[in-house]
Design a protein around this motif. Structure first.
Motif, mmCIF file in Angstrom:
data_model
loop_
_atom_site.group_PDB
_atom_site.id
_atom_site.type_symbol
_atom_site.label_atom_id
_atom_site.label_comp_id
_atom_site.label_asym_id
_atom_site.label_seq_id
_atom_site.Cartn_x
_atom_site.Cartn_y
_atom_site.Cartn_z
ATOM 1 N N VAL A 233 0.842 -1.208 0.000
ATOM 2 C CA VAL A 233 0.000 0.000 0.000
ATOM 3 C C VAL A 233 0.872 1.251 0.000
ATOM 4 O O VAL A 233 0.611 2.224 -0.713
ATOM 5 N N SER A 234 1.923 1.232 0.795
ATOM 6 C CA SER A 234 2.862 2.353 0.829
ATOM 7 C C SER A 234 3.518 2.543 -0.535
ATOM 8 O O SER A 234 3.642 3.675 -1.032
ATOM 9 N N ALA A 235 3.930 1.437 -1.157
ATOM 10 C CA ALA A 235 4.550 1.508 -2.476
ATOM 11 C C ALA A 235 3.568 2.039 -3.521
ATOM 12 O O ALA A 235 3.956 2.750 -4.455
ATOM 13 N N PHE A 236 2.276 1.694 -3.362
ATOM 14 C CA PHE A 236 1.244 2.194 -4.273
ATOM 15 C C PHE A 236 1.179 3.725 -4.212
ATOM 16 O O PHE A 236 1.129 4.397 -5.253
ATOM 17 N N GLY A 237 1.188 4.272 -3.008
ATOM 18 C CA GLY A 237 1.158 5.724 -2.870
ATOM 19 C C GLY A 237 2.393 6.374 -3.455
ATOM 20 O O GLY A 237 2.303 7.393 -4.166
ATOM 21 N N ILE A 238 3.552 5.789 -3.196
ATOM 22 C CA ILE A 238 4.805 6.336 -3.717
ATOM 23 C C ILE A 238 4.824 6.286 -5.239
ATOM 24 O O ILE A 238 5.199 7.249 -5.911
ATOM 25 N N GLY A 239 4.405 5.147 -5.807
ATOM 26 C CA GLY A 239 4.389 5.013 -7.262
ATOM 27 C C GLY A 239 3.428 5.988 -7.919
ATOM 28 O O GLY A 239 3.709 6.537 -8.995
ATOM 29 N N THR A 240 2.295 6.226 -7.286
ATOM 30 C CA THR A 240 1.307 7.154 -7.844
ATOM 31 C C THR A 240 1.869 8.571 -7.916
ATOM 32 O O THR A 240 1.791 9.229 -8.953
ATOM 33 N N THR A 241 2.446 9.047 -6.824
ATOM 34 C CA THR A 241 2.947 10.422 -6.825
ATOM 35 C C THR A 241 4.181 10.583 -7.707
ATOM 36 O O THR A 241 4.433 11.663 -8.243
ATOM 37 N N GLU A 242 4.948 9.508 -7.884
ATOM 38 C CA GLU A 242 6.147 9.603 -8.722
ATOM 39 C C GLU A 242 5.794 9.829 -10.185
ATOM 40 O O GLU A 242 6.381 10.683 -10.851
ATOM 41 N N PHE A 243 4.804 9.086 -10.691
ATOM 42 C CA PHE A 243 4.518 9.107 -12.123
ATOM 43 C C PHE A 243 3.347 9.996 -12.527
ATOM 44 O O PHE A 243 3.195 10.315 -13.701
ATOM 45 N N VAL A 244 2.507 10.418 -11.579
ATOM 46 C CA VAL A 244 1.299 11.149 -11.956
ATOM 47 C C VAL A 244 1.617 12.531 -12.512
ATOM 48 O O VAL A 244 0.852 13.069 -13.324
ATOM 49 N N MET A 245 2.729 13.122 -12.109
ATOM 50 C CA MET A 245 3.056 14.468 -12.553
ATOM 51 C C MET A 245 3.183 14.560 -14.072
ATOM 52 O O MET A 245 2.889 15.594 -14.680
ATOM 53 N N MET A 246 3.608 13.461 -14.707
ATOM 54 C CA MET A 246 3.767 13.467 -16.155
ATOM 55 C C MET A 246 2.448 13.767 -16.862
ATOM 56 O O MET A 246 2.420 14.422 -17.904
ATOM 57 N N GLY A 247 1.346 13.273 -16.317
ATOM 58 C CA GLY A 247 0.045 13.509 -16.923
ATOM 59 C C GLY A 247 -0.582 14.828 -16.516
ATOM 60 O O GLY A 247 -1.555 15.282 -17.122
ATOM 61 N N LEU A 248 -0.038 15.463 -15.459
ATOM 62 C CA LEU A 248 -0.623 16.707 -14.950
ATOM 63 C C LEU A 248 0.158 17.956 -15.352
ATOM 64 O O LEU A 248 -0.215 19.068 -14.968
ATOM 65 N N LEU A 249 1.243 17.792 -16.092
ATOM 66 C CA LEU A 249 2.080 18.940 -16.440
ATOM 67 C C LEU A 249 1.303 20.082 -17.100
ATOM 68 O O LEU A 249 1.491 21.255 -16.733
ATOM 69 N N PRO A 250 0.427 19.809 -18.086
ATOM 70 C CA PRO A 250 -0.321 20.932 -18.693
ATOM 71 C C PRO A 250 -1.199 21.660 -17.677
ATOM 72 O O PRO A 250 -1.299 22.892 -17.710
ATOM 73 N N ASN A 251 -1.823 20.911 -16.762
ATOM 74 C CA ASN A 251 -2.688 21.526 -15.758
ATOM 75 C C ASN A 251 -1.883 22.396 -14.797
ATOM 76 O O ASN A 251 -2.288 23.518 -14.466
ATOM 77 N N VAL A 252 -0.756 21.886 -14.341
ATOM 78 C CA VAL A 252 0.086 22.639 -13.425
ATOM 79 C C VAL A 252 0.651 23.875 -14.112
ATOM 80 O O VAL A 252 0.669 24.975 -13.537
ATOM 81 N N ALA A 253 1.117 23.707 -15.346
ATOM 82 C CA ALA A 253 1.679 24.841 -16.085
ATOM 83 C C ALA A 253 0.654 25.955 -16.253
ATOM 84 O O ALA A 253 0.962 27.140 -16.054
ATOM 85 N N GLY A 254 -0.577 25.587 -16.607
ATOM 86 C CA GLY A 254 -1.619 26.590 -16.788
ATOM 87 C C GLY A 254 -1.966 27.300 -15.496
ATOM 88 O O GLY A 254 -2.142 28.525 -15.471
ATOM 89 N N ASP A 255 -2.035 26.559 -14.412
ATOM 90 C CA ASP A 255 -2.409 27.142 -13.117
ATOM 91 C C ASP A 255 -1.293 28.013 -12.548
ATOM 92 O O ASP A 255 -1.557 29.045 -11.909
ATOM 93 N N MET A 256 -0.039 27.610 -12.774
ATOM 94 C CA MET A 256 1.094 28.335 -12.216
ATOM 95 C C MET A 256 1.635 29.411 -13.162
ATOM 96 O O MET A 256 2.576 30.136 -12.821
ATOM 97 N N GLY A 257 1.056 29.505 -14.358
ATOM 98 C CA GLY A 257 1.485 30.525 -15.308
ATOM 99 C C GLY A 257 2.874 30.306 -15.859
ATOM 100 O O GLY A 257 3.638 31.250 -16.075
ATOM 101 N N THR A 258 3.220 29.046 -16.098
ATOM 102 C CA THR A 258 4.526 28.719 -16.652
ATOM 103 C C THR A 258 4.344 27.809 -17.852
ATOM 104 O O THR A 258 3.227 27.391 -18.181
ATOM 105 N N SER A 259 5.428 27.475 -18.534
ATOM 106 C CA SER A 259 5.349 26.614 -19.711
ATOM 107 C C SER A 259 5.392 25.148 -19.304
ATOM 108 O O SER A 259 5.835 24.812 -18.193
ATOM 109 N N VAL A 260 4.949 24.281 -20.204
ATOM 110 C CA VAL A 260 4.994 22.843 -19.920
ATOM 111 C C VAL A 260 6.437 22.359 -19.744
ATOM 112 O O VAL A 260 6.716 21.590 -18.812
ATOM 113 N N PRO A 261 7.402 22.777 -20.617
ATOM 114 C CA PRO A 261 8.789 22.347 -20.374
ATOM 115 C C PRO A 261 9.313 22.777 -19.005
ATOM 116 O O PRO A 261 10.027 22.023 -18.342
#
Length: 401
Positions: free
Chosen positions: A10-38
């Motif tokens: 269960v602990s590894a599940f949480g760690i794995g989720t937070t490690e890889f989820v950012m790749m799919g959220l980059l456009p959302n974070v970039a838009g909210d933070m006013g920065t570019s995707v790169p």
């Protein structure tokens, strides 16, 4: 299966989720933070930096803390890091939150692998470690897609709040289900550092850096290959990544029993299969059904390398396996960064979207060559996956009081 392994998974599940989820959220974070995707992509690197630095540092600092307590403390730090990410008011503090969340990653898996190996009989230790890693692989099948969907619909902050909640659940499970280690003795920081000077440990870490880099040379650009070369739409990318996660899970399930039976042959075979699969992928990526099948196989053979490498460094570290075990995860994250960089260099050089497959194959062959050299120069008695340690340094676990 001991319930303590479930708490580790269960602990590894949480760690794995937070490690890889950012790749799919980059456009959302970039838009909210006013920065570019790169620029937002630095958030992925920030987590990896946290892992590389935190694995040896936190393991060394906690060398005299009982392992059960250490696991709970590491998961608490992971939870705080994700909560800080969710509440970060600006991009700089979000970077800091990602580094903080990554710090306990390697140390947790390092300590967790040692604990998992002591929860079962000697001939099932690799299977126990692989079971813990299942949480990491299942995160790629379920956790990451669901968390990405959640972030896209409720905002990326909601994703990290949910991961923080998983961290709290994991802390409770660890505190309740993981047994105490009776009469545990610690060799201290000097003994842990001394284990890292062992030639076989060093060669094992180098095998992880080069061999696993072959996986991430391709995985980092898998979405682009599927859309630009295979011809899938962007909506299919989530399915492709889930198939890779299914392959990882299959690899973990297969690697455990094989490693218990024959450690080095399992490592040699998985690295050789990885190199062959990557070369084949250069051709199969042009055919949709073959590309999808190759994604599953790539995930399987790639993750089959992790269990034997984990057991190898624990074996060779002998009386101080924790720091070596944690450093193995620093090596894996160096492989992630190095493989992604080399794959990007090949694409930028104009060699085409499929060029990372051949770059990855070369890296896998280098990893195999290092593994073969290590096996040939190993003068220790023939080893299975048994962790070589005295009863004083690796005591049996008592029941939870």
């Amino acid at each position: 299966m001991p319930l303590a392994l479930l708490a580790l998974a269960v602990s590894a599940f949480g760690i794995g989720t937070t490690e890889f989820v950012m790749m799919g959220l980059l456009p959302n974070v970039a838009g909210d933070m006013g920065t570019s995707v790169p620029t937002a992509g630095y958030l992925v690197s920030a987590y990896a930096i946290g892992v590389v630095v935190g694995a040896p540092l936190l393991t060394a600092l906690g060398s005299r803390i009982p392992r059960k307590r250490m696991l709970v403390l590491l998961m608490a730090l992971f939870t705080v890091g994700n909560l800080a990410s969710a509440l970060a008011p600006n991009f700089g503090l979000l970077i800091a939150g990602r580094v903080l969340a990554g710090l306990p990653h390697g140390a947790f898996f390092g300590v967790g692998a040692v604990v998992a190996s002591r929860l079962v009989s000697e001939d099932r230790r690799a299977r126990a470690v692989a079971t813990m890693f299942l949480g990491l692989t299942i995160a790629n099948i379920v956790g990451v897609p669901v968390a990405t969907l959640l972030g896209q619909n409720l905002g990326w902050r909601a994703t990290f709040l949910v991961v923080s909640a998983i961290g709290v659940v994991a802390m409770g499970a660890l505190a309740r289900l993981v047994p105490q280690i009776s009469h545990e003795q610690h060799g201290g920081l000097r003994q842990e550092l001394g284990a890292l000077r062992d030639r076989q440990v060093i060669l094992g870490l180098l095998t992880a850096v080069f061999g696993f880099a072959g996986v991430f040379a391709v995985y980092s650009y898998l979405a682009s290959m599927m859309t630009e070369v295979t011809g899938f739409g962007e909506s299919t990318v989530t399915l492709v990544l889930a198939l890779f996660g299914i392959g990882m899970t299959l690899g973990a399930l297969i690697a455990g029993p094989l490693t218990d039976r024959a450690l080095r042959p399992t490592l040699y075979g998985s690295l050789a299969a990885l190199a062959v699969t990557l070369v084949a992928f250069d051709f199969t990526v042009h055919v949709k059904w073959a590309a999808l099948l190759s994604v599953v196989v790539l995930g399987a053979v790639g993750f089959m390398t992790t269990t034997p490498l984990q057991m190898l460094v624990m074996n060779k570290a002998q009386h101080a396996p924790t720091l070596a075990s944690a450093s193995n995860h620093s090596a894996f994250n160096l492989a992630n960064a190095g493989g992604a960089w080399l794959g990007g260099v090949a694409i930028a050089a104009g060699w085409g979207w499929t060029s990372p497959t051949l770059v990855g194959a070369v890296l896998a062959v280098i990893g195999l060559a290092i593994a073969l050299i290590a096996g040939r120069t190993d003068r220790a008695p023939a080893s299975g996956s048994r962790v070589v340690a005295s009863s004083e340094s690796m005591p049996h676990l008592s029941e939870v009081s």
